[in-house]
Design a protein around this motif. Structure first.
Motif, mmCIF file in Angstrom:
data_model
loop_
_atom_site.group_PDB
_atom_site.id
_atom_site.type_symbol
_atom_site.label_atom_id
_atom_site.label_comp_id
_atom_site.label_asym_id
_atom_site.label_seq_id
_atom_site.Cartn_x
_atom_site.Cartn_y
_atom_site.Cartn_z
ATOM 1 N N ASN A 104 118.018 1.320 4.054
ATOM 2 C CA ASN A 104 118.360 0.672 2.770
ATOM 3 C C ASN A 104 118.362 -0.759 2.918
ATOM 4 N N ASN A 105 118.521 -1.017 4.167
ATOM 5 C CA ASN A 105 118.789 -2.285 4.698
ATOM 6 C C ASN A 105 117.931 -2.792 6.187
ATOM 7 N N GLU A 106 117.035 -3.241 6.061
ATOM 8 C CA GLU A 106 116.278 -3.662 7.140
ATOM 9 C C GLU A 106 116.786 -4.519 8.084
ATOM 10 N N ASN A 107 118.031 -4.987 7.881
ATOM 11 C CA ASN A 107 118.768 -6.100 8.747
ATOM 12 C C ASN A 107 119.883 -5.308 9.557
ATOM 13 N N ASP A 108 120.056 -4.120 9.247
ATOM 14 C CA ASP A 108 121.106 -3.423 9.840
ATOM 15 C C ASP A 108 120.453 -2.462 10.713
ATOM 16 N N VAL A 109 120.467 -3.003 12.064
ATOM 17 C CA VAL A 109 119.805 -2.262 13.165
ATOM 18 C C VAL A 109 120.479 -2.425 14.472
ATOM 19 N N THR A 110 120.799 -1.220 14.994
ATOM 20 C CA THR A 110 121.583 -1.209 16.351
ATOM 21 C C THR A 110 120.487 -0.559 17.414
ATOM 22 N N VAL A 111 120.415 -1.114 18.449
ATOM 23 C CA VAL A 111 119.779 -0.741 19.515
ATOM 24 C C VAL A 111 120.339 -0.530 20.718
ATOM 25 N N ARG A 112 120.595 0.674 21.239
ATOM 26 C CA ARG A 112 121.387 1.096 22.540
ATOM 27 C C ARG A 112 120.218 1.620 23.519
ATOM 28 N N GLU A 113 120.368 0.848 24.558
ATOM 29 C CA GLU A 113 119.466 0.967 25.877
ATOM 30 C C GLU A 113 119.812 1.966 27.098
ATOM 31 N N ASP A 114 121.246 2.402 26.885
ATOM 32 C CA ASP A 114 121.810 3.029 28.174
ATOM 33 C C ASP A 114 122.258 4.353 27.809
ATOM 34 N N GLU A 115 121.854 5.108 26.556
ATOM 35 C CA GLU A 115 122.380 6.224 26.329
ATOM 36 C C GLU A 115 121.796 7.335 27.205
ATOM 37 N N ASP A 116 122.656 8.497 27.601
ATOM 38 C CA ASP A 116 121.987 9.688 28.415
ATOM 39 C C ASP A 116 122.443 10.969 27.936
ATOM 40 N N ASP A 117 121.872 12.008 28.507
ATOM 41 C CA ASP A 117 122.237 13.286 28.092
ATOM 42 C C ASP A 117 121.680 14.058 29.375
ATOM 43 N N PHE A 118 122.184 15.524 29.410
ATOM 44 C CA PHE A 118 121.636 16.264 30.320
ATOM 45 C C PHE A 118 120.731 17.310 29.897
ATOM 46 N N LYS A 119 120.277 17.380 28.236
ATOM 47 C CA LYS A 119 119.388 18.188 27.957
ATOM 48 C C LYS A 119 118.740 17.658 26.753
ATOM 49 N N LEU A 120 117.450 17.993 26.665
ATOM 50 C CA LEU A 120 116.716 17.792 25.326
ATOM 51 C C LEU A 120 116.992 18.756 24.592
ATOM 52 N N GLN A 121 117.285 18.410 23.103
ATOM 53 C CA GLN A 121 117.348 19.539 22.000
ATOM 54 C C GLN A 121 116.205 19.774 21.287
ATOM 55 N N CYS A 122 115.902 21.111 21.042
ATOM 56 C CA CYS A 122 114.896 21.512 20.133
ATOM 57 C C CYS A 122 115.485 22.154 19.016
ATOM 58 N N HIS A 123 115.592 21.212 17.835
ATOM 59 C CA HIS A 123 115.918 21.403 16.709
ATOM 60 C C HIS A 123 114.982 22.376 15.832
ATOM 61 N N ILE A 124 115.386 23.439 15.415
ATOM 62 C CA ILE A 124 114.727 24.461 14.762
ATOM 63 C C ILE A 124 115.030 24.529 13.364
ATOM 64 N N SER A 125 114.076 24.299 12.438
ATOM 65 C CA SER A 125 113.910 24.480 10.885
ATOM 66 C C SER A 125 113.140 25.706 10.377
ATOM 67 N N GLY A 126 113.000 25.552 9.115
ATOM 68 C CA GLY A 126 111.968 26.747 8.572
ATOM 69 C C GLY A 126 110.438 26.450 8.971
ATOM 70 N N THR A 127 110.228 25.257 9.459
ATOM 71 C CA THR A 127 108.872 25.157 9.811
ATOM 72 C C THR A 127 108.423 24.719 11.262
ATOM 73 N N THR A 128 109.579 25.064 12.015
ATOM 74 C CA THR A 128 109.213 24.837 13.486
ATOM 75 C C THR A 128 108.809 25.967 13.819
ATOM 76 N N ASN A 129 107.321 25.883 14.573
ATOM 77 C CA ASN A 129 106.755 27.019 15.299
ATOM 78 C C ASN A 129 106.574 26.707 16.735
ATOM 79 N N PHE A 130 106.398 25.394 16.943
ATOM 80 C CA PHE A 130 106.340 25.199 18.520
ATOM 81 C C PHE A 130 107.531 24.158 19.327
ATOM 82 N N LEU A 131 107.822 24.468 20.277
ATOM 83 C CA LEU A 131 108.811 23.478 21.133
ATOM 84 C C LEU A 131 108.488 22.121 20.718
#
Length: 200
Positions: A104-131
């Motif tokens: 709702n407000n294009e001026n409100d933007v946050t960019v984080r360059e240094d985020e990390d994780d040890f896994k990618l998540q595959c979110h599953i919904s009622g329409t998810t057929n493929f990884l």
């Protein structure tokens, strides 16, 4: 893992070392193929001592409660990192650039360059057929939070871009969601097809 190379182990890390030694023995038993199956009872006992959540029993049946595979993976990963240090976990670290925009407000933007994780998540919904679809959905989410600029709740588009891939890529199928009607976690049983080669 060679126990002889680890001297002066911190007493609070001792169970982690025992757990990794038994994990090694379980893998060796599987590799040797001397027996039809491997029963890692010592590994299981040390796991339950190191992480008591896996020793919880069902009050009615008295049997051990069923546990989540992702939670087990996370705890084993923690023990491996305690024993082998950051050099081990670095082989699994995925780095991201995250952009969060108020829809709702294009001026409100946050960019984080240094985020990390040890896994990618595959979110599953009622329409998810493929990884691939589940991975794209988890990298592009809509979240509701309070705006620091307007002071009101607003919908934010959160977009993650992978900036560095790890040596070993872990993907989690997120198969649980919070069911408001029952107030419990529910499992998503939908079949999701995954490829033998994944281009990321």
């Amino acid at each position: 893992y060679d126990p002889h190379t680890f001297t002066n182990i911190n007493p609070q890390d001792e169970t982690h070392h025992k757990l990794i030694l038994e994990l090694k023995r379980a893998f060796e038993g599987l590799e040797d193929k001397k027996f039809k199956s491997v029963m890692p009872l010592v590994l299981l006992n040390i796991l339950r001592k190191t992480y008591p959540q896996f020793a919880e029993r069902d009050p009615q049946s008295g049997f051990y409660k069923q546990q989540d595979a992702e939670e087990l993976f996370t705890q084993l990963f923690h023990s491996l990192t305690v024993v082998f240090g950051d050099k081990f976990s670095e082989d699994f670290r995925i780095k991201f650039k995250t952009t969060i925009k108020d829809t709702n407000n294009e001026n409100d933007v946050t960019v984080r360059e240094d985020e990390d994780d040890f896994k990618l998540q595959c979110h599953i919904s009622g329409t998810t057929n493929f990884l691939r679809n589940g991975l794209i959905d988890s990298l592009n989410e809509i979240i509701e939070k309070r705006s620091d600029i307007t002071g009101n709740n607003s919908e934010y588009a959160a977009k993650k871009e992978i900036t560095k891939l790890p040596k070993f890529l872990t993907v989690q199928f997120v198969r649980f969601f919070w069911k408001r009607s029952s107030g419990k976690k529910s499992k998503i049983l939908r079949k999701v097809v995954f490829p033998f080669q994944l281009d990321v």
